[in-house]
Write an enzyme that holds these catalytic residues in place. Structure first.
Site, PDB file in Angstrom:
ATOM      1  N   HIS A  88       0.853  -1.186  -0.096  1.00 23.17           N
ATOM      2  CA  HIS A  88      -0.052  -0.036   0.050  1.00 23.17           C
ATOM      3  C   HIS A  88       0.896   1.071  -0.112  1.00 23.17           C
ATOM      4  O   HIS A  88       1.723   1.297   0.892  1.00 23.17           O
ATOM      5  CB  HIS A  88      -1.100  -0.108   1.080  1.00 23.17           C
ATOM      6  CG  HIS A  88      -1.976   1.077   1.109  1.00 23.17           C
ATOM      7  ND1 HIS A  88      -3.231   0.880   0.814  1.00 23.17           N
ATOM      8  CD2 HIS A  88      -2.060   2.499   1.533  1.00 23.17           C
ATOM      9  CE1 HIS A  88      -3.981   1.876   0.716  1.00 23.17           C
ATOM     10  NE2 HIS A  88      -3.347   2.784   1.317  1.00 23.17           N
ATOM     11  N   ASP A 167     -13.926   3.909   7.588  1.00 23.25           N
ATOM     12  CA  ASP A 167     -12.633   4.733   7.016  1.00 23.25           C
ATOM     13  C   ASP A 167     -13.357   5.591   5.781  1.00 23.25           C
ATOM     14  O   ASP A 167     -12.989   6.912   5.442  1.00 23.25           O
ATOM     15  CB  ASP A 167     -11.597   3.797   6.493  1.00 23.25           C
ATOM     16  CG  ASP A 167     -10.499   4.750   5.783  1.00 23.25           C
ATOM     17  OD1 ASP A 167      -9.981   5.645   6.394  1.00 23.25           O
ATOM     18  OD2 ASP A 167     -10.521   4.416   4.382  1.00 23.25           O
ATOM     19  N   ARG A 174     -12.352  14.041   6.206  1.00 24.44           N
ATOM     20  CA  ARG A 174     -11.290  14.482   6.205  1.00 24.44           C
ATOM     21  C   ARG A 174     -10.812  15.322   5.080  1.00 24.44           C
ATOM     22  O   ARG A 174     -10.009  16.430   5.102  1.00 24.44           O
ATOM     23  CB  ARG A 174     -10.139  13.535   6.591  1.00 24.44           C
ATOM     24  CG  ARG A 174     -10.297  12.929   8.005  1.00 24.44           C
ATOM     25  CD  ARG A 174      -9.424  11.779   7.900  1.00 24.44           C
ATOM     26  NE  ARG A 174      -8.163  11.783   7.681  1.00 24.44           N
ATOM     27  CZ  ARG A 174      -7.252  10.945   7.081  1.00 24.44           C
ATOM     28  NH1 ARG A 174      -7.866   9.650   6.869  1.00 24.44           N
ATOM     29  NH2 ARG A 174      -5.997  11.082   6.919  1.00 24.44           N
ATOM     30  N   SER A 189      -6.495   4.884   8.817  1.00 16.69           N
ATOM     31  CA  SER A 189      -6.974   4.706   7.569  1.00 16.69           C
ATOM     32  C   SER A 189      -6.391   3.492   6.912  1.00 16.69           C
ATOM     33  O   SER A 189      -7.309   2.600   6.297  1.00 16.69           O
ATOM     34  CB  SER A 189      -6.968   5.996   6.798  1.00 16.69           C
ATOM     35  OG  SER A 189      -7.266   5.808   5.570  1.00 16.69           O
ATOM     36  N   LYS A 193      -7.795  -0.900   6.829  1.00 18.76           N
ATOM     37  CA  LYS A 193      -8.047  -1.652   5.375  1.00 18.76           C
ATOM     38  C   LYS A 193      -7.280  -2.620   5.236  1.00 18.76           C
ATOM     39  O   LYS A 193      -7.521  -3.744   4.739  1.00 18.76           O
ATOM     40  CB  LYS A 193      -7.955  -0.384   4.205  1.00 18.76           C
ATOM     41  CG  LYS A 193      -9.233   0.494   4.242  1.00 18.76           C
ATOM     42  CD  LYS A 193      -8.895   1.421   3.001  1.00 18.76           C
ATOM     43  CE  LYS A 193      -7.848   2.519   3.410  1.00 18.76           C
ATOM     44  NZ  LYS A 193      -7.743   3.832   2.965  1.00 18.76           N
TER      45      LYS A 193
HETATM   46  N1  URA Z   1      -4.346   6.764   1.986  1.00 11.39           N
HETATM   47  C1  URA Z   1      -5.299   6.240   2.756  1.00 11.39           C
HETATM   48  O1  URA Z   1      -5.931   5.355   2.401  1.00 11.39           O
HETATM   49  N2  URA Z   1      -5.657   6.858   3.852  1.00 11.39           N
HETATM   50  C2  URA Z   1      -4.851   8.244   4.187  1.00 11.39           C
HETATM   51  O2  URA Z   1      -5.609   8.544   5.342  1.00 11.39           O
HETATM   52  C3  URA Z   1      -3.965   8.502   3.440  1.00 11.39           C
HETATM   53  C4  URA Z   1      -3.604   7.663   2.476  1.00 11.39           C
END
Ligand code: URA
Length: 446
Positions: A88, A167, A174, A189, A193
């Site tokens: 990620h 999220d 946000r 966040s 995931k």
């Molecule tokens: N990517 C994400 O999934 N969440 C964030 O808060 C920032 C980047």
């Protein structure tokens, strides 16, 4: 009477505003209320801003992340045989590494069942990029997803609707209330995931610099440490790279253009920075999956590129998901935009810095990203960068090529691009591509 604690949201907000830590129960109350809609957006936003200013201690962050992860489906990847890896990126400009890394590691025998996101703000998203391939389907049901990974070792799809819904809600708020660049909010966040997505090993690419949410190395390393700690605490082998996002990665920004550049990497003809980062990340995933030590894994990755197996795997994945692989035989055609404009230098000197966020925005302005939630992406829009930080330029040299379907979008995007560049008379110091690597044993600065 059952022993249920009752909270008032205003008390939770005030507690965080004043710098105290929230209890597990208060956090659960908040996340439940976010998902079921009982807490109004203004109170959710107020708490997010309080977290932005006050931060979170480690126990609180762990509780917050787990509550978010469990707010929706926890995907069980056990029907897929073997070790499953995931990667990620925290978000960057020209960051197309997932599309190369997934087939590379699969061609080396490590499975990747990857759920990716769409573009966010000035940063691109893998799902939008893959959808520029005619026919590529980013929505597979669970069974088809698992079957594909079992059969060919790889699939990249969009995030399922019910993966960490808390999220989704928090991120949208946000994004419009100025609370994205917060270490605990980004860590929770992303890790919520990743934990919900079910892989055994997680590799994080924490972007750092003018095109990233983390602007300096110290904050980026802290974010990396927090995410590694959350992953390890939950029994997942977790590592993080902290990489340079002061310069766009590779030479292309925009959806079809980035796919074409990935094809170049997989054919062994990619730009040096992008190729190096794809090799590093792929080799690290192989190491995490137990395929060997670093030199062995780097050698495996290079071999898979040299002998064409990585490119074949990419084609296999695209074809399995309905994509037209004939476009890779003639990428010029697939990326051809209605309008191409050369942005030329009006001065001479060295490019000393690029405001990479502004460059991402310029690409969005050409149609490569979304200006509003319902914007339609122009797959051929984007930028090919001809001169990067450290390059010498003369008056009239082509700095970049802009592509779009709508000529009227050129002028404001070109203005934004010029404003993003700084010049000097001396060559600037060469910057690093990788700043640090973080694992459970600590931080190694590069
Ligand atoms: N990517 C994400 O999934 N969440 C964030 O808060 C920032 C980047």
């Amino acid at each position: 009477m059952p022993n249920v604690k009752h909270f008032r949201m205003v008390d939770v907000i005030s507690k965080k505003r004043d710098g105290a830590s929230l209890s597990k129960e208060e956090i659960q109350y908040f996340i439940d209320g976010c998902v079921d809609g009982s807490i109004p957006d203004y109170q959710t936003s107020a708490l997010l801003m309080a977290i932005y200013f006050q931060g979170m201690e480690d126990r609180e962050l762990a509780d917050f992340t787990m509550a978010m992860a469990h707010s929706g489906d926890m995907i069980d990847l056990s029907p897929i045989n073997g070790i499953k890896v995931d990667k990620h990126s925290t978000g960057g400009v020209g960051d197309k590494t997932t599309m190369a890394v997934a087939p590379i590691v699969a061609s080396c025998g490590v499975k990747m069942a990857k759920m990716s996101g769409r573009g966010l703000g000035h940063t691109g998203g893998t799902v939008d990029k893959l959808e520029s391939i005619p026919g590529y389907n980013t929505v597979l049901d669970k069974e088809s997803f698992f079957n594909q990974v079992n059969k060919i070792g790889v699939s990249v799809i969009g995030q399922s609707g019910n993966l960490a819904p808390a999220d989704k809600k928090l991120y949208a708020l946000r994004d419009v209330t100025g609370s994205v660049p917060s270490i605990p909010l980004i860590a929770s966040s992303i890790m919520s995931k990743k934990l919900a997505a079910g892989a055994d090993c997680i590799l994080l690419d924490v972007k750092c610099g003018s095109g990233a949410f983390m602007k300096n190395v110290s904050d980026a390393v802290t974010l990396a440490q927090k995410m590694v700690a959350i992953g390890e605490h939950n029994g997942k082998r977790t590592m993080a790279y902290v990489t340079n996002m002061d310069i766009p990665l590779g030479e292309n920004i925009g959806n079809a253009l980035e796919v074409k550049e990935v094809v170049d990497v997989l054919n062994g003809r990619g730009p040096a920075d992008l190729t190096l980062e794809c090799e590093e990340l792929s080799a690290t995933l192989l190491m995490m999956a137990g395929k060997g030590d670093r030199p062995e894994c780097i050698a495996m990755v290079r071999k898979a590129i040299e002998n064409g197996e990585a490119m074949d795997k990419f084609k296999e994945m695209v074809q399995a998901q309905g994509g037209d692989i004939s476009v890779f035989d003639n990428p010029e055609e697939f990326t051809r935009a209605a309008v191409c404009y050369e942005v030329k230098s009006d001065r001479e000197g060295y490019i000393s810095a690029m405001d990479t966020e502004s460059i991402g925005i310029a690409s969005t302005m050409l149609g490569a990203g979304r200006e509003t939630l319902d914007s339609i992406i122009d797959p051929t829009a984007g930028i090919t960068i001809c001169k990067k930080t450290g390059d010498k330029v003369n008056i009239g040299d082509v700095l970049a090529k802009f592509y779009t379907s709508r000529e009227e979008l050129l002028s404001p995007a070109v203005k934004r691009y010029y404003e993003a560049l700084s010049y000097s008379q001396q060559a600037p110091e060469k910057s690093k591509l990788v700043y640090a690597v973080v694992d459970k044993d600590g931080v190694t600065m590069r």
